[in-house]
Design a protein around this motif. Sequence first.
Motif, PDB file in Angstrom:
ATOM      1  N   HIS A 130     -10.287 -16.305 -21.237  1.00 49.92           N
ATOM      2  CA  HIS A 130     -10.479 -17.251 -22.344  1.00 49.92           C
ATOM      3  C   HIS A 130      -9.496 -17.009 -23.492  1.00 49.92           C
TER       4      HIS A 130
ATOM      5  N   ASP B 145      -8.088 -19.561 -27.017  1.00 43.75           N
ATOM      6  CA  ASP B 145      -8.203 -19.368 -28.473  1.00 43.75           C
ATOM      7  C   ASP B 145      -8.499 -17.926 -28.893  1.00 43.75           C
TER       8      ASP B 145
ATOM      9  N   ASN C 269     -10.636 -15.531 -28.486  1.00 45.06           N
ATOM     10  CA  ASN C 269     -11.909 -14.963 -28.958  1.00 45.06           C
ATOM     11  C   ASN C 269     -12.897 -14.757 -27.800  1.00 45.06           C
TER      12      ASN C 269
ATOM     13  N   HIS D 133     -17.299 -14.646 -27.476  1.00 40.64           N
ATOM     14  CA  HIS D 133     -18.135 -15.457 -26.577  1.00 40.64           C
ATOM     15  C   HIS D 133     -18.939 -14.566 -25.625  1.00 40.64           C
TER      16      HIS D 133
HETATM   17 ZN    ZN Z   1     -13.315 -19.615 -27.783  1.00 44.22          ZN
END
Ligand code: ZN
Length: 134
Positions: free
Chosen positions: A76, A80, A82, A86
């Motif tokens: 992921h 973005d 992060n 998550h």
């Molecule tokens: Zn994300």
Amino acid sequence: MTIKTNSLKLNTNKNFEIIDITSRINEVIDIEDGIISIFSKHSTSAIVVNENESGLLKDLELVLNNLIGDEFSYEHDRIDNNAKSHLKSFLLSSSECLPIKNGRLDLGTWQSVFFIELDGPRHGRTISLTIIGE
Ligand code: ZN
């Protein structure tokens, strides 16, 4: 029986932050008996019930960081950056459904309701509240 909806807005100040929202939830409750759904509308946060003891809250951060560490390359992060936020949210929960008794959350002596920021600081985190009862 009535169904009411409300929301809380929170601003967070740190990347990882545990905020006790118990009193803010109790302020919103305007029925005597029923249940309340407390739902975070963000996939990098969590709603949990546990004890508000400062050492324990640090222990939670330690455990999450050890489970989801920097030694992996997360898919992921291509989108973005992060993924860890998550993944911590996956391990916790986005909502709690709790009993209301005598106009307040019917928690145990050592229980509090927490919003956990996992990707802060953020402005305007929204917690959706649905109250069912009478
Ligand atoms: Zn994300």
